[in-house]
Write an enzyme that holds these catalytic residues in place. Structure first.
Site, mmCIF file in Angstrom:
data_model
loop_
_atom_site.group_PDB
_atom_site.id
_atom_site.type_symbol
_atom_site.label_atom_id
_atom_site.label_comp_id
_atom_site.label_asym_id
_atom_site.label_seq_id
_atom_site.Cartn_x
_atom_site.Cartn_y
_atom_site.Cartn_z
ATOM 1 N N VAL A 14 0.848 -1.204 0.000
ATOM 2 C CA VAL A 14 0.000 0.000 0.000
ATOM 3 C C VAL A 14 0.878 1.247 0.000
ATOM 4 C CG1 VAL A 14 -1.742 1.295 1.294
ATOM 5 C CG2 VAL A 14 -1.846 -1.203 1.249
ATOM 6 N N CYS A 138 -10.590 -2.966 1.671
ATOM 7 C CA CYS A 138 -10.476 -2.787 0.214
ATOM 8 C C CYS A 138 -11.751 -3.177 -0.545
ATOM 9 C CB CYS A 138 -9.270 -3.559 -0.319
ATOM 10 S SG CYS A 138 -8.976 -5.113 0.528
ATOM 11 N N GLN A 165 -10.441 -12.274 -4.453
ATOM 12 C CA GLN A 165 -9.440 -11.296 -4.015
ATOM 13 C C GLN A 165 -8.001 -11.727 -4.344
ATOM 14 O OE1 GLN A 165 -12.267 -10.400 -0.200
ATOM 15 N NE2 GLN A 165 -10.233 -9.555 -0.032
ATOM 16 N N ARG A 273 -9.884 -15.871 -1.652
ATOM 17 C CA ARG A 273 -8.583 -15.481 -2.225
ATOM 18 C C ARG A 273 -8.368 -16.301 -3.497
ATOM 19 N NH1 ARG A 273 -6.302 -11.272 -0.497
ATOM 20 N NH2 ARG A 273 -6.128 -11.939 1.662
ATOM 21 N N HIS A 280 -9.184 -6.770 -6.791
ATOM 22 C CA HIS A 280 -10.228 -7.596 -6.199
ATOM 23 C C HIS A 280 -11.471 -7.494 -7.086
ATOM 24 C CE1 HIS A 280 -7.628 -8.118 -2.912
ATOM 25 N NE2 HIS A 280 -8.199 -7.334 -2.011
#
Ligand code: NAP
Length: 375
Positions: A14, A138, A165, A273, A280
């Site tokens: 990030v 997110c 994701q 995931r 995502h």
């Protein structure tokens, strides 16, 4: 006077996306940037064009140095915030704290920020004296940008969501691990793929399956294979049978929108995931409060913000424009597969993709920093 902003966690997924965006938007011209580290104190600071920047990295656990900052912006993660935040506040520091981690999102004195959706709420909170502003989960932020128009017009009764994701959503170590898993597989099947005409596809399939399930596959972080597989549980257990990632959907959405307990948007689903590197994706089944014509729904979604992109619900547009590979690294929020479901006239489907490192993490806190430095 320019405000000094302490950056922690700028080296991670990030943080590095945030720095790139800040350079792109020339945000460093408006602040005195001070860089900290939890692991590399004394090493060189990132390459930022600013005459104010410190010469070497400062210790991110040094309370007296942190106290000198007007604003602290951390992308370091929950463990850091847990260790430092209360200590710093109880030392009397009254600066603004901006955070990408989830640790402070549930507190009554924090505001979850996503200004294209809750700008008025953010300004109200600043005026009320709030000092703690946190980026949202997110998938929640990406959902709110995709469906912002429907939330705004209070057209949603409930949403059932299934997420897809990316590995990088779990941080840089996890992204490295997925790449290592890919590399591990490709080393063993390189020759089979070169001879694809003469190779037996079922024997390659057996070989790959054995490799994926072998102890040699790197999986210290994910614990299980992600390459060629998926993991239908993200983050810790919140309560029996519910992951923390799933719980955040309803809680954070309603906090961002400032809803009271009597008027909550109902949101639930399963978070998965998958082995994409970045972005995502989410599938929604939405129950609308009324039967609204599909063209009106599309118009409402389209009008909400300038990043949402309607993808026509046909095969060619969908496969070429509604996927992580075209969305990665952009601020676009494509949304498609919008149609009424056979179940009934109030039931709508939609599928969206978004870069979870941009609108899902770095961009809302970058914009929050700009809101605060203009105060
Ligand atoms: P991350 O990539 O794991 O980075 C966190 C820290 O790990 C870095 O600042 C760095 O700290 C350290 N680190 C150790 N090895 C590293 C390496 N090889 N490369 C880069 N950094 C390394 O975490 P993140 O994904 O940025 O997430 C930060 C916070 O934001 C978390 O709370 C997360 O839940 C939240 N968040 C993440 C996403 C996402 O998509 N990843 C989205 C929304 C929110 P030092 O320099 O101090 O060692």
């Amino acid at each position: 006077m320019m405000k000094s902003v302490g950056f922690i966690g700028w080296r991670g997924m990030v943080g590095s996306v945030l720095l790139d965006r800040m350079k792109e938007e020339k945000d460093f011209n408006n602040i005195i940037p001070i860089f900290f580290s939890t692991s590399q104190i004394g090493s060189t600071v990132p390459n930022i064009n600013s005459s104010f920047i410190n010469k070497v990295l400062y210790d991110a656990f040094d309370i007296s140095l942190l106290q000198e900052q007007d604003i602290i912006l951390t992308c370091q993660g929950t463990n850091y915030t847990k260790k430092i935040y209360d200590k710093l506040r109880s030392s009397g520091w009254e600066g603004y704290w901006i955070d990408s981690s989830s640790y402070l999102r549930t507190r009554n004195d924090s505001c979850i920020v996503l200004d294209p959706v809750n700008y008025d709420l953010i300004i109200n909170k600043i005026n009320e004296g709030f000092k703690t502003f946190v980026g949202g989960n997110c998938t929640v932020s990406l959902m709110l940008l995709a469906l912002g128009g429907l939330f705004n017009d209070k057209l949603i009764e409930w949403i059932s969501v299934a997420t897809y994701q990316a590995a990088s959503g779990a941080g840089s170590k996890h992204m490295f691990e997925l790449l290592k898993q890919m590399n591990f597989l490709s080393k063993y099947i390189d020759l089979d793929l070169k001879n694809d005409l003469s190779s037996n596809i079922l024997s390659i399939d057996r070989k790959v399956t054995n490799l994926i399930n072998s102890d040699r596959l790197p999986k210290n972080n994910f614990k299980v294979p992600l390459v060629g597989s998926l993991i239908p549980w993200i983050d810790k257990t919140f309560s029996y049978g519910i992951s923390k990632e799933e719980w955040k959907g309803q809680f954070e959405t309603n906090k961002i929108l400032g809803m009271d307990n009597e008027n909550l948007f109902l949101i639930d689903g399963i978070c998965v995931r998958i082995s994409t590197l970045r972005c995502h994706s989410q599938y929604f089944t939405i129950k609308l409060k009324h039967d609204i014509h599909i063209n009106d729904i599309i118009q409402i979604i389209y009008n909400h913000n300038k990043w949402v992109k309607i993808i026509p619900n046909d095969s060619e547009s969908t496969i070429s424009k509604l996927n992580p590979s075209v969305t990665s690294g952009t601020l676009d929020i494509p949304i498609g597969r919008i149609r009424k479901l056979n179940i009934g006239k109030k039931y709508l489907s939609a599928f969206t993709v978004g870069d979870q490192l941009l609108w899902g993490a770095a961009e809302p806190i970058r914009r929050m920093l700009n809101i605060l430095i203009k105060q």
